[in-house]
Design a protein around this motif. Structure first.
Motif, PDB file in Angstrom:
ATOM      1  N   LEU A  43       7.449   2.133  -8.150  1.00 37.39           N
ATOM      2  CA  LEU A  43       6.455   0.752  -8.643  1.00 37.39           C
ATOM      3  C   LEU A  43       7.294  -0.360  -8.890  1.00 37.39           C
ATOM      4  N   ARG A  44       8.384   0.000  -9.677  1.00 40.05           N
ATOM      5  CA  ARG A  44       9.184  -1.380 -10.070  1.00 40.05           C
ATOM      6  C   ARG A  44      10.045  -1.746  -8.925  1.00 40.05           C
ATOM      7  N   ASN A  45      10.448  -0.853  -7.938  1.00 40.45           N
ATOM      8  CA  ASN A  45      11.117  -1.350  -6.849  1.00 40.45           C
ATOM      9  C   ASN A  45      10.623  -2.032  -5.782  1.00 40.45           C
ATOM     10  N   LYS A  46       9.141  -1.944  -5.854  1.00 36.76           N
ATOM     11  CA  LYS A  46       8.387  -2.352  -4.937  1.00 36.76           C
ATOM     12  C   LYS A  46       7.495  -3.763  -5.767  1.00 36.76           C
ATOM     13  N   ASN A  47       8.056  -3.972  -6.826  1.00 37.08           N
ATOM     14  CA  ASN A  47       7.548  -5.265  -7.586  1.00 37.08           C
ATOM     15  C   ASN A  47       6.010  -4.980  -8.058  1.00 37.08           C
ATOM     16  N   VAL A  48       5.449  -3.995  -8.221  1.00 34.91           N
ATOM     17  CA  VAL A  48       4.137  -3.728  -8.327  1.00 34.91           C
ATOM     18  C   VAL A  48       3.972  -3.698 -10.061  1.00 34.91           C
ATOM     19  N   VAL A  49       5.071  -3.175 -10.678  1.00 26.99           N
ATOM     20  CA  VAL A  49       4.874  -3.159 -12.238  1.00 26.99           C
ATOM     21  C   VAL A  49       6.417  -3.669 -12.548  1.00 26.99           C
ATOM     22  N   TYR A  50       6.411  -4.173 -13.850  1.00 21.77           N
ATOM     23  CA  TYR A  50       7.968  -4.562 -14.422  1.00 21.77           C
ATOM     24  C   TYR A  50       7.829  -3.847 -15.786  1.00 21.77           C
ATOM     25  N   SER A 106       4.261  -3.238 -17.320  1.00 20.06           N
ATOM     26  CA  SER A 106       3.074  -3.858 -17.533  1.00 20.06           C
ATOM     27  C   SER A 106       2.840  -4.094 -15.677  1.00 20.06           C
ATOM     28  N   LEU A 107       1.561  -4.482 -15.502  1.00 18.55           N
ATOM     29  CA  LEU A 107       1.034  -4.734 -14.252  1.00 18.55           C
ATOM     30  C   LEU A 107       1.754  -6.012 -13.839  1.00 18.55           C
ATOM     31  N   ARG A 108       2.456  -6.187 -12.634  1.00 19.19           N
ATOM     32  CA  ARG A 108       2.933  -7.235 -12.021  1.00 19.19           C
ATOM     33  C   ARG A 108       1.609  -8.461 -11.969  1.00 19.19           C
ATOM     34  N   ASP A 109       0.719  -8.012 -11.520  1.00 18.36           N
ATOM     35  CA  ASP A 109      -0.346  -8.938 -11.134  1.00 18.36           C
ATOM     36  C   ASP A 109      -1.560  -8.173 -11.527  1.00 18.36           C
ATOM     37  N   PRO A 110      -2.345  -8.847 -12.427  1.00 18.32           N
ATOM     38  CA  PRO A 110      -3.652  -8.387 -12.955  1.00 18.32           C
ATOM     39  C   PRO A 110      -4.780  -8.013 -11.952  1.00 18.32           C
ATOM     40  N   LEU A 111      -4.640  -8.750 -10.632  1.00 12.92           N
ATOM     41  CA  LEU A 111      -5.272  -8.407  -9.495  1.00 12.92           C
ATOM     42  C   LEU A 111      -5.374  -7.031  -9.087  1.00 12.92           C
ATOM     43  N   TYR A 139       0.906  -1.093  -0.068  1.00 14.50           N
ATOM     44  CA  TYR A 139      -0.018   0.006  -0.017  1.00 14.50           C
ATOM     45  C   TYR A 139       0.844   1.260  -0.151  1.00 14.50           C
ATOM     46  N   LYS A 140       2.150   1.428   0.741  1.00 17.21           N
ATOM     47  CA  LYS A 140       3.020   2.267   0.794  1.00 17.21           C
ATOM     48  C   LYS A 140       3.385   2.703  -0.783  1.00 17.21           C
ATOM     49  N   ALA A 141       3.600   1.134  -1.527  1.00 17.59           N
ATOM     50  CA  ALA A 141       3.948   1.710  -2.997  1.00 17.59           C
ATOM     51  C   ALA A 141       2.958   2.238  -3.784  1.00 17.59           C
ATOM     52  N   LEU A 142       1.712   1.963  -3.430  1.00 12.56           N
ATOM     53  CA  LEU A 142       0.569   2.643  -4.339  1.00 12.56           C
ATOM     54  C   LEU A 142       0.193   4.022  -3.600  1.00 12.56           C
ATOM     55  N   ALA A 143       0.693   4.432  -2.696  1.00 16.82           N
ATOM     56  CA  ALA A 143       0.160   5.495  -1.649  1.00 16.82           C
ATOM     57  C   ALA A 143       0.821   7.082  -2.458  1.00 16.82           C
ATOM     58  N   HIS A 144       0.608   7.389  -3.635  1.00 19.61           N
ATOM     59  CA  HIS A 144       0.734   8.607  -4.616  1.00 19.61           C
ATOM     60  C   HIS A 144      -0.237   8.747  -5.659  1.00 19.61           C
ATOM     61  N   PRO A 145      -0.709   9.783  -5.926  1.00 22.58           N
ATOM     62  CA  PRO A 145      -1.721  10.017  -6.761  1.00 22.58           C
ATOM     63  C   PRO A 145      -1.365   9.676  -8.209  1.00 22.58           C
TER      64      PRO A 145
END
Length: 111
Positions: free
Chosen positions: A58-65, A76-81, A15-21
């Protein structure tokens, strides 16, 4: 750390990785399909350095690659969820909005 603590730590970091508009906007754009930095810049209407900076978080937190494609990188999104997560968050926002509106209407009726 036990199993529960590991999951809670993962959730907190995630959630920290996502916490930016801007990071949310990037993820929303990637929900529509894979994009390179230039495409993301034009969608977000923001300059490259800002977009690249948020992409690296986002890359460092493995949210995207990112995958190299010639001279550019396709993200891309790392996880489609993540798409579902953003949709659920939008529904929570809408619920809050509906609650706020009905509260306002109640206040107006009383006055």
């Amino acid at each position: 750390m036990n199993h529960h603590q590991n999951i809670q730590q993962f959730k907190a970091d995630f959630y920290k990785a996502l916490a930016h508009p801007m990071r949310i906007r990037i993820l929303e754009a990637l929900c529509e399909g894979n994009k390179n930095v230039n495409e993301l810049q034009s969608i977000l209407g923001s300059e490259g350095s800002a977009v690249s900076q948020q992409l690296s978080v986002l890359r460092n937190k493995n949210v995207v690659y990112g995958i190299k494609d010639g001279t550019s990188v396709i993200y891309s999104l790392r996880d489609p969820l993540i798409k579902d997560l953003l949709a659920v968050t939008k529904r929570i926002f809408d619920n809050h909005l509906v609650d706020a509106i009905s509260l306002l209407e109640d206040i107006r009726k009383e006055t």
